[in-house]
Design an enzyme around this catalytic site. Structure first.
Site, mmCIF file in Angstrom:
data_model
loop_
_atom_site.group_PDB
_atom_site.id
_atom_site.type_symbol
_atom_site.label_atom_id
_atom_site.label_comp_id
_atom_site.label_asym_id
_atom_site.label_seq_id
_atom_site.Cartn_x
_atom_site.Cartn_y
_atom_site.Cartn_z
ATOM 1 N N LYS A 1 0.857 -1.194 0.000
ATOM 2 C CA LYS A 1 0.000 0.000 0.000
ATOM 3 C C LYS A 1 0.889 1.239 0.000
ATOM 4 C CE LYS A 1 -3.907 1.798 2.756
ATOM 5 N NZ LYS A 1 -4.681 1.587 4.012
ATOM 6 N N SER B 1 -9.597 1.484 3.035
ATOM 7 C CA SER B 1 -8.731 2.216 2.146
ATOM 8 C C SER B 1 -7.687 1.347 1.423
ATOM 9 C CB SER B 1 -8.016 3.323 2.919
ATOM 10 O OG SER B 1 -7.165 2.787 3.900
ATOM 11 N N SER C 1 -9.869 -0.710 7.245
ATOM 12 C CA SER C 1 -9.173 -0.557 5.966
ATOM 13 C C SER C 1 -8.443 -1.794 5.463
ATOM 14 C CB SER C 1 -8.193 0.613 6.034
ATOM 15 O OG SER C 1 -8.894 1.818 5.849
#
Lengths: 468, 96
Positions: A85, A160, A184
């Site tokens: 990420k 996310s 997330s």
């Protein structure tokens, strides 16, 4: 079922194949990039790719494997193509958190998580898209573009960590790293039909992670299987002097823990987590999954937990307060662009956070929420005297259509209604696929007391092993 | 005019956020809606409860008293918008 392509393999399968010399690290890495080229124009999981660097590292690893066939003992992620990420700092490699302000930021150091992953032999194939600063649950708040759900391109992958989840679900990579403040990791894992593990707060170092809410941020793996999540957690977990909130609690060998017998575990099923307005088919799918857990041999017990509708409000206040403080560092002087370039969601969060912390409002909002956070912690402590773990739906719905988030001001907070309380209490949780509704995956989450990751891994593994 | 729930000018000052007039108008309504939602908390009595300060009960966390390897000056300045003679360049800061 046909023979799996290399990029479709799990960590365990890759290691077996490399040991047997069925394929090389380079073959595997090439297969991943082939899949990325084939699918990422539409999916848009990645914000940055490292094909040349990954292939040259793969060649180096093939040589290393020839010289040392036992390399897996020292490097548990040897030769595994992994996506990261884009809120983890990567030395010399652009790190943006999908935020315009950081679009040119090149960190001079690696996050601890990245350092550990690379030391364990992983190949970082690229950085994945996310909601900017991790503010959201769909990747639609990315300042760059929206990632799509591999199961239906008109829907979002959740967020996310949506880029990481989509990359794993579409077999662009073998596994990925994400981060969770509240939902997330678990929510995108649920919406993409994969495994997402959020460790206990303080189990995995936050050093070098671009912060959202520092009191709950937890890095963790997104994988194809529970076994793979256990392998990555064993690599990432542990005390880090650079993050004072990491725990001295000894790190277990989670893969070995999976092999130990589970005996007489009782799972609590919170009635409040089957919300009145929830998608009925999701409710049915999760209830069926819980029945299956009973068949496998777990006892279940109805329990009652702090009402999630209040948890949303507690979380919103605490998270936005921390966001307003954490985003204060972006001054456009030392690194990053100017504050006027924050996206709308970041601006809203900074202002609401400033409001709940400001003189005259602190007591009625922030302090009130912190008191209720204490109530939530005690609530879980009480429940864990009666049950070893909790089983519940991860998300109230399956993946939603692109465009929904913009219509709802508290979209992220609402989507994460079933994971916020456990995140605020710092508990470990895992989400795994437990069925399908209209060809979209449904997530089942298992939550345990702090630093008892082995319990959630064992329950999830037992479920996964029994076949859907 | 009804009294506004949020003083946006004050909040933009606290958050050091330059907003356009259009943004201010949009955010005024949106933030007031969000605040109305979180007011649901007031239904719960927290009178005798101590606030959570942290959740993992760590106390007295120290690191060993050894100097680590810091970033070099060059590295630390590598992302700065403006640098002069090994320093960050900022606008003049003046208290009034």
């Amino acid at each position: 079922m046909g023979v799996k392509k290399l990029n479709e393999l799990t960590i365990i399968e890759v290691q077996k194949g490399l040991r047997n010399k069925s394929f090389s690290v380079k073959d595997l890495t090439k297969a991943c990039f082939k899949q990325i080229r084939k699918t990422d124009d539409k999916l848009k999981a990645f914000v940055l790719l490292r094909e040349k660097e990954s292939l040259s590292l793969a060649e180096k690893y093939d040589q290393e494997l020839k010289e040392n066939p036992e390399v897996f003992a020292q490097k548990p992620l040897f030769g595994i193509p992994i996506a990261v990420k884009d809120n983890f700092c990567t030395k010399g490699i652009k790190t943006t958190a999908s935020a315009d302000i950081l679009k040119d930021f090149i960190p001079p150091y690696n996050a601890t998580v990245v350092e550990k992953m690379l030391a364990a032999g992983a190949i970082m194939v690229g950085k994945t898209n996310m909601d900017a600063w991790a503010h959201g649950s769909s990747t639609e708040a990315s300042d760059f573009f929206t990632t799509k759900n591999p199961h239906d391109l008109t829907r979002t992958p959740g967020g996310s960590s949506g880029g990481s989840a989509a990359a794993v679900a579409s077999n662009q990579v073998i596994a990925a790293i994400g981060s969770e403040t509240a939902g997330s990791i678990r929510q995108p894992a649920a919406w993409c039909g994969i495994v997402g593990l959020k460790p206990t707060y303080g189990r995995v170092s936050r050093w070098g992670l671009i912060p959202m809410a520092s009191s709950t941020d937890s890095p963790g793996p997104l994988t194809k299987t529970v076994e793979d999540a256990a392998i990555i957690l064993s690599v990432l977990a542990g005390k880090d002097e650079r993050d004072a909130t990491t725990s001295l609690e000894p790190v277990k060998d989670y893969s070995r823990e999976l092999k130990r017998k589970t005996k007489n575990l009782t799972l609590g099923v919170p009635q409040e987590y089957f919300l009145p307005k929830m998608d009925e088919k999701v409710v049915l799918t999760v209830k069926k999954a819980i029945k299956k857990l009973e068949k496998i041999g777990f006892k279940t017990k109805k329990i009652s937990l702090f009402d999630p509708k209040y948890a949303i409000a507690v979380y919103t206040i605490i998270m936005r307060a921390e966001v307003s403080s954490n985003l204060g560092r972006y001054d456009g002087i030392r690194f990053g662009g100017f504050r006027k370039n924050f996206g709308q969601e970041a601006k809203r969060r900074i202002m609401l956070g400033s409001h709940v912390l400001s003189s005259g409002y602190f007591d009625q909002y922030y302090l009130h929420a912190q008191k209720l956070r204490a109530v939530i912690v005690q609530d879980f402590e009480k429940v864990f005297k009666e049950v070893e773990a909790i089983a519940a739906p991860t998300s109230p719905s399956v993946a939603l259509k692109v465009g929904k988030a913009a219509k709802d001001l508290l979209f992220g907070e609402m989507q994460d209604i079933l994971v916020e309380a456990s995140a605020m209490a710092g508990l470990p949780g895992i989400s795994l696929n437990c069925g399908w509704v209209n060809n979209l995956p449904v997530g089942l989450q298992i939550v345990a007391p702090q630093f008892r990751e082995e319990i959630i891994l064992k329950v999830a593994h037992a479920y996964e092993k029994s076949g859907l | 005019m009804t009294k506004k729930k949020l003083d946006l000018d004050y909040l933009t000052q606290l958050g050091n956020l330059p907003l356009t007039r259009k943004e201010k108008k949009l955010f005024q309504k949106q933030l007031e809606d969000s605040i109305s939602y979180v007011e649901i908390l007031k239904e719960l009595d927290v009178n005798k409860i101590e606030p959570a300060v942290q959740v993992t009960k760590l106390i007295n966390v120290y690191r060993s008293d050894k100097a680590g390897k810091p970033l070099s000056q060059k590295q630390a300045l590598s992302n700065a918008a403006k640098v002069k003679g090994g320093y960050f360049v900022t606008k003049r800061i003046k208290w009034e």
